[in-house]
Design an enzyme around this catalytic site. Structure first.
Site, PDB file in Angstrom:
ATOM      1  N   ASN A  33     -17.607  -1.885  26.519  1.00  0.00           N
ATOM      2  CA  ASN A  33     -18.471  -3.224  25.260  1.00  0.00           C
ATOM      3  C   ASN A  33     -18.444  -4.690  26.154  1.00  0.00           C
ATOM      4  O   ASN A  33     -17.671  -4.903  25.845  1.00  0.00           O
ATOM      5  CB  ASN A  33     -18.272  -3.693  24.199  1.00  0.00           C
ATOM      6  CG  ASN A  33     -19.196  -4.986  23.017  1.00  0.00           C
ATOM      7  OD1 ASN A  33     -19.835  -5.564  23.119  1.00  0.00           O
ATOM      8  ND2 ASN A  33     -18.292  -5.122  21.642  1.00  0.00           N
ATOM      9  N   GLU A  93     -16.285  -9.282  15.095  1.00  0.00           N
ATOM     10  CA  GLU A  93     -17.570 -10.888  15.765  1.00  0.00           C
ATOM     11  C   GLU A  93     -19.043 -10.873  15.128  1.00  0.00           C
ATOM     12  O   GLU A  93     -19.154 -11.957  14.991  1.00  0.00           O
ATOM     13  CB  GLU A  93     -18.126 -10.407  17.269  1.00  0.00           C
ATOM     14  CG  GLU A  93     -16.269 -11.103  18.216  1.00  0.00           C
ATOM     15  CD  GLU A  93     -16.026  -9.724  19.127  1.00  0.00           C
ATOM     16  OE1 GLU A  93     -17.324 -10.044  20.361  1.00  0.00           O
ATOM     17  OE2 GLU A  93     -15.127 -10.109  20.008  1.00  0.00           O
ATOM     18  N   GLY A 110      -9.871  -9.314  22.207  1.00  0.00           N
ATOM     19  CA  GLY A 110      -9.057  -9.816  23.176  1.00  0.00           C
ATOM     20  C   GLY A 110      -7.783 -10.376  23.036  1.00  0.00           C
ATOM     21  O   GLY A 110      -7.947 -12.483  23.587  1.00  0.00           O
TER      22      GLY A 110
HETATM   23  P1  13P Z   1     -10.686  -5.937  24.083  1.00  0.00           P
HETATM   24  O1  13P Z   1     -11.246  -4.773  24.848  1.00  0.00           O
HETATM   25  O2  13P Z   1     -11.604  -7.375  25.391  1.00  0.00           O
HETATM   26  O3  13P Z   1      -9.899  -7.077  23.543  1.00  0.00           O
HETATM   27  O4  13P Z   1     -12.444  -5.958  22.511  1.00  0.00           O
HETATM   28  C1  13P Z   1     -11.963  -4.937  22.621  1.00  0.00           C
HETATM   29  C2  13P Z   1     -13.843  -5.241  21.555  1.00  0.00           C
HETATM   30  O5  13P Z   1     -14.140  -6.193  20.589  1.00  0.00           O
HETATM   31  C3  13P Z   1     -15.087  -3.905  21.919  1.00  0.00           C
HETATM   32  O6  13P Z   1     -15.720  -4.270  21.260  1.00  0.00           O
END
Ligand code: 13P
Length: 247
Positions: free
Chosen positions: A11, A97, A171
Site C-alpha cells: 500500500n 486511515e 507506521g
Molecule cells: P506500515 O507498513 O507503514 O506500518 O503501514 C501499514 C499499512 O497501513 C498498510 O496498509
C-alpha cells in the site's frame, strides 16, 4: 479445503509519482519463485501507468479506496469501475486511515465492498483496533465486529481477503507479539466461517502494521496469517522483495 493462496500487497498510500514506478518494475524484475500473489496499490493517479508497467509480470495492481457509487457528482472521488478501467484488479477498503480520517463506518465500507464486486475488483478489507481498545482488552470484540459489519453477504462465493492492521502498529515500528497476531487471526477466521461457511476458509487473512524484511518471516509463518499488507516497506523494491522472499 486447501489453505488460501497467500497475498502480499504493498500500500503506497499517498506516495509516488511517475518516477516511482521504477520500484514497481524492480519488484517485477526481482520476483523469483513464490507461492504468494503479489500486488502493488499505488495512488489512483498511478494505477493506469503501474498496470501498463507491470502488464507482462504476475504483479497485480490495486487501488487504495473507492466510492460506493458508480458515477455522479462526487468531486474528487474515484469509482470502483474507474479503478477497474485503469487496470486495477484489487482494491483496499476500510483502511484505518480512511475509517479514522474520513469517518468511514462499517456500513460505508460494506457498501464500497459491494461496489468493488460490481466492478470485478477483489476487495482487501481492513480491520484493526486502536491502542486504547487493545489496552481495554476489546481488540477481539472490535475486530470481529468490524469483520461482521464490513463484509456484506454479497461476498459469498467471491474472492476477497481481510487485512488485520492494528492501528497502533501502522507506521510506528511497533508490532503485536506473534501470539497476539494469531489470537486475532484465529478470531477473524471463526467470524468468516460464521458468516460464509466453508467459503470463509478460502479468504486469506493478511497482517499489516510495520512489516519489514527483518520481521516478515516470523509474522508470515504465524497461524492463520495468509500474507501481509505492507505500507512503508513496499515503497522500495528491495525491502518489498525481502518481505515476499520471507514467505
Ligand atoms: P506500515 O507498513 O507503514 O506500518 O503501514 C501499514 C499499512 O497501513 C498498510 O496498509
Amino acid at each position: 479445503m486447501t489453505s488460501p493462496t497467500p497475498l502480499i500487497a504493498g500500500n503506497w498510500k499517498m506516495n509516488g509519482v511517475a518516477a516511482s514506478l521504477i520500484e514497481a518494475q524492480g519488484v517485477a524484475a526481482g520476483l523469483g519463485e513464490t507461492k504468494a500473489r503479489v500486488a502493488i496499490c499505488p495512488p489512483a493517479t498511478l494505477v493506469e501507468r503501474a498496470a501498463a508497467a507491470l502488464k507482462a509480470s504476475p504483479v497485480l495492481v490495486g487501488g487504495q479506496d473507492c466510492r460506493a457509487e458508480a458515477s455522479g457528482a462526487f468531486t474528487g472521488d474515484v469509482a470502483a469501475e474507474m479503478l477497474a478501467d485503469a487496470g486495477a484488479r484489487l482494491v483496499i477498503l476500510g483502511h484505518s486511515e480512511r475509517r479514522a480520517g474520513y469517518g468511514e463506518s462499517d456500513a460505508v465500507v460494506a457498501a464500497k465492498v459491494e461496489a468493488a464486486l460490481r466492478a470485478g475488483l477483489e476487495p482487501i478489507v481492513c480491520v484493526g483496533e486502536t491502542l486504547e481498545e487493545r489496552k481495554a482488552e476489546k481488540a477481539l470484540e472490535v475486530v470481529t465486529g468490524q469483520v461482521r459489519g464490513s463484509l456484506p453477504a454479497a461476498l459469498a462465493g467471491q474472492a476477497f481477503s481481510v487485512a488485520y492492521e492494528p492501528v497502533w502498529a501502522i507506521g510506528t515500528g511497533l508490532t503485536p507479539t506473534t501470539a497476539e497476531i494469531e489470537e486475532v487471526h484465529v478470531a477473524i477466521r471463526a467470524a468468516l466461517v460464521e458468516l460464509f461457511g466453508d467459503h470463509g476458509k478460502s479468504a486469506a487473512i493478511l497482517y499489516g502494521g510495520s512489516v519489514k524484511p527483518s520481521n516478515a518471516a516470523e509474522i508470515l509463518h504465524a497461524r492463520e496469517v495468509g500474507g501481509a499488507l505492507v505500507g512503508g516497506a513496499s515503497l522500495k523494491a528491495e525491502d518489498f522483495l525481502g518481505i515476499i522472499g520471507a514467505l
